[in-house]
Design an enzyme around this catalytic site. Structure first.
Site, mmCIF file in Angstrom:
data_model
loop_
_atom_site.group_PDB
_atom_site.id
_atom_site.type_symbol
_atom_site.label_atom_id
_atom_site.label_comp_id
_atom_site.label_asym_id
_atom_site.label_seq_id
_atom_site.Cartn_x
_atom_site.Cartn_y
_atom_site.Cartn_z
ATOM 1 N N ASP A 227 1.550 -0.713 0.050
ATOM 2 C CA ASP A 227 -0.092 0.226 0.471
ATOM 3 C C ASP A 227 0.317 1.262 -0.406
ATOM 4 O O ASP A 227 1.651 0.872 1.108
ATOM 5 C CB ASP A 227 -0.914 0.034 1.250
ATOM 6 C CG ASP A 227 -2.053 0.955 1.236
ATOM 7 O OD1 ASP A 227 -2.902 0.546 0.136
ATOM 8 O OD2 ASP A 227 -1.635 2.345 1.277
ATOM 9 N N ASN A 235 -1.845 13.383 -4.755
ATOM 10 C CA ASN A 235 -3.173 13.574 -5.329
ATOM 11 C C ASN A 235 -3.431 14.568 -5.156
ATOM 12 O O ASN A 235 -3.491 16.011 -6.080
ATOM 13 C CB ASN A 235 -4.218 12.457 -5.224
ATOM 14 C CG ASN A 235 -3.650 11.268 -6.398
ATOM 15 O OD1 ASN A 235 -4.066 11.550 -6.986
ATOM 16 N ND2 ASN A 235 -5.028 10.703 -5.681
ATOM 17 N N HIS A 240 -3.846 14.487 -10.246
ATOM 18 C CA HIS A 240 -4.372 13.025 -10.147
ATOM 19 C C HIS A 240 -4.072 13.091 -11.444
ATOM 20 O O HIS A 240 -3.560 11.962 -10.913
ATOM 21 C CB HIS A 240 -5.803 13.244 -10.791
ATOM 22 C CG HIS A 240 -6.441 13.667 -8.915
ATOM 23 N ND1 HIS A 240 -6.668 12.554 -8.161
ATOM 24 C CD2 HIS A 240 -7.689 14.674 -8.810
ATOM 25 C CE1 HIS A 240 -7.787 12.654 -7.115
ATOM 26 N NE2 HIS A 240 -8.208 14.021 -7.707
ATOM 27 N N GLU A 271 -4.902 2.631 -4.528
ATOM 28 C CA GLU A 271 -2.626 2.698 -3.670
ATOM 29 C C GLU A 271 -2.882 1.451 -3.648
ATOM 30 O O GLU A 271 -1.754 1.475 -3.113
ATOM 31 C CB GLU A 271 -2.557 3.616 -3.055
ATOM 32 C CG GLU A 271 -2.717 3.479 -1.887
ATOM 33 C CD GLU A 271 -4.497 4.161 -1.881
ATOM 34 O OE1 GLU A 271 -4.909 4.620 -0.792
ATOM 35 O OE2 GLU A 271 -5.122 4.839 -2.546
#
Length: 353
Positions: A227, A235, A240, A271
């Site tokens: 992760d 972001n 983005h 993610e």
């Protein structure tokens, strides 16, 4: 090929029995009648007993087709000679029409049912026709009408065969294109469009099968979940599009570390990523996972010409049939380890207990 020839052998035998049985004196041609019956019965049995090879490789199938065509050609030659004898012998005058109709029927079936190999099919049709045409040419003044009719019909069959051959291979090509298109769509549906890794759908089909195989064979299966730390911050601060570039670069870095052919690299969503590692003990999986974590923390990622610091939290575990009754239980153990790594400060690897 095999399905279509099984039925044809019956009709050759039946046609010969009718030709012999309706001749002027069947009892006077017992030896000939029984010899013909035995021949067509043997051809029928050979077609039925000639089974497909157990190993369906291209070479084995080509060899099977060659032998099967030899059976077809032998049967066609046998019938061509039978028809020629019926035209030649006065004793078979009452059944000449039966023999002629048999030749027409068999050659028509050949042209429309076996267009796969045009050259071999043409040979089969000629073997049916040439012996009888030779006899008709010898008896030309008497059999002129029948000879001309059969020659014209032979020409029609060759034209029809040529068309059937083109249509057969066009249909085959279209079916092949449809299969390839279906495989391509299936592959796209199981691939994440951004990272080109397997997606959650592929994981859901692959993971239970790998767990079942590991349970059955007693081989190790390791799972690493990754992760990206603080991905939302990327972001928010960079946009983005930069987040997408980060995900793509992260996936490429995964390919560089987990590069064995047996490893399945997947994006599970957002993610979160995963690596399925069959035939891999936990120690080996942890070594690769730790190498990935360390290199990422050291070098980060290049984004728009500047270095972006980036770390990842990882959970790793190996399937244990004593602890994991189901694939879901195994996944939950590793997922819990991932969340423990995040809870303990991120940028670390935690092992599934």
């Amino acid at each position: 090929m095999r399905v279509r020839t099984r039925l044809g052998g019956i009709f050759y035998l039946l046609a010969w029995l009718l030709t012999w049985g309706f001749s002027a004196a069947p009892g006077g041609a017992t030896s000939l009648g029984l010899s013909g019956t035995l021949f067509f019965a043997l051809m029928l049995a050979a077609r039925w007993l000639h089974r497909l090879p157990a190993q369906e490789s291209r070479g084995c199938l080509e060899q099977w087709i060659d032998r099967h065509w030899r059976l077809i050609h032998a049967t066609c030659l046998g019938w061509g000679l039978a028809h020629a004898w019926a035209l030649w012998s006065a004793a078979f005058e009452p059944s000449r029409m039966i023999a002629t109709l048999g030749t027409v029927a068999f050659s028509t079936a050949m042209a429309f049912n076996f267009p796969m190999r045009k050259g071999r099919c043409v040979l089969a049709i000629l073997l049916l026709y040439l012996p009888s045409l030779a006899v008709l040419a010898w008896q030309w003044p008497v059999q002129e009408a029948l000879a001309v009719t059969l020659v014209f019909y032979l020409g029609y069959l060759l034209l029809a065969l040529n068309r059937s051959h083109r249509e057969y291979h066009a249909t085959l090509e279209m079916e092949q294109q449809l299969l390839e298109q279906r495989e391509r769509y299936d592959r796209l549906s199981r691939t994440d469009s951004l990272t080109q890794l397997g997606n959650r759908l592929q994981f859901n089909s692959l993971f239970p099968a790998m767990v079942a195989n590991a349970r059955r064979q007693g081989t190790p299966l390791s799972l690493v979940l990754l992760d990206i730390d603080f991905f939302k911050r990327i972001n928010d601060q960079h946009g983005h599009s930069s987040g997408d570039a980060c995900l793509s670069a992260f996936a490429e870095r995964m390919r560089q570390v987990f590069r064995r052919d047996s490893d399945a690299l997947l994006r599970l969503g957002g993610e979160e990523f995963g690596v399925l590692m069959p035939n891999t003990p936990l120690e080996e999986a942890c070594a690769l996972a730790e190498q990935f974590r360390r290199e990422l923390a050291t070098s980060g990622l290049e984004l728009h010409g500047q270095r972006l610091p980036l770390t990842t939290s990882l959970g790793a575990g190996c399937f244990d049939p004593r602890l994991d009754q189901t694939a879901e239980a195994f996944f939950k153990r590793v997922d819990d380890a991932l969340y423990r790594a995040k809870a303990e400060g991120r940028d670390r690897l935690a092992l599934a207990t």
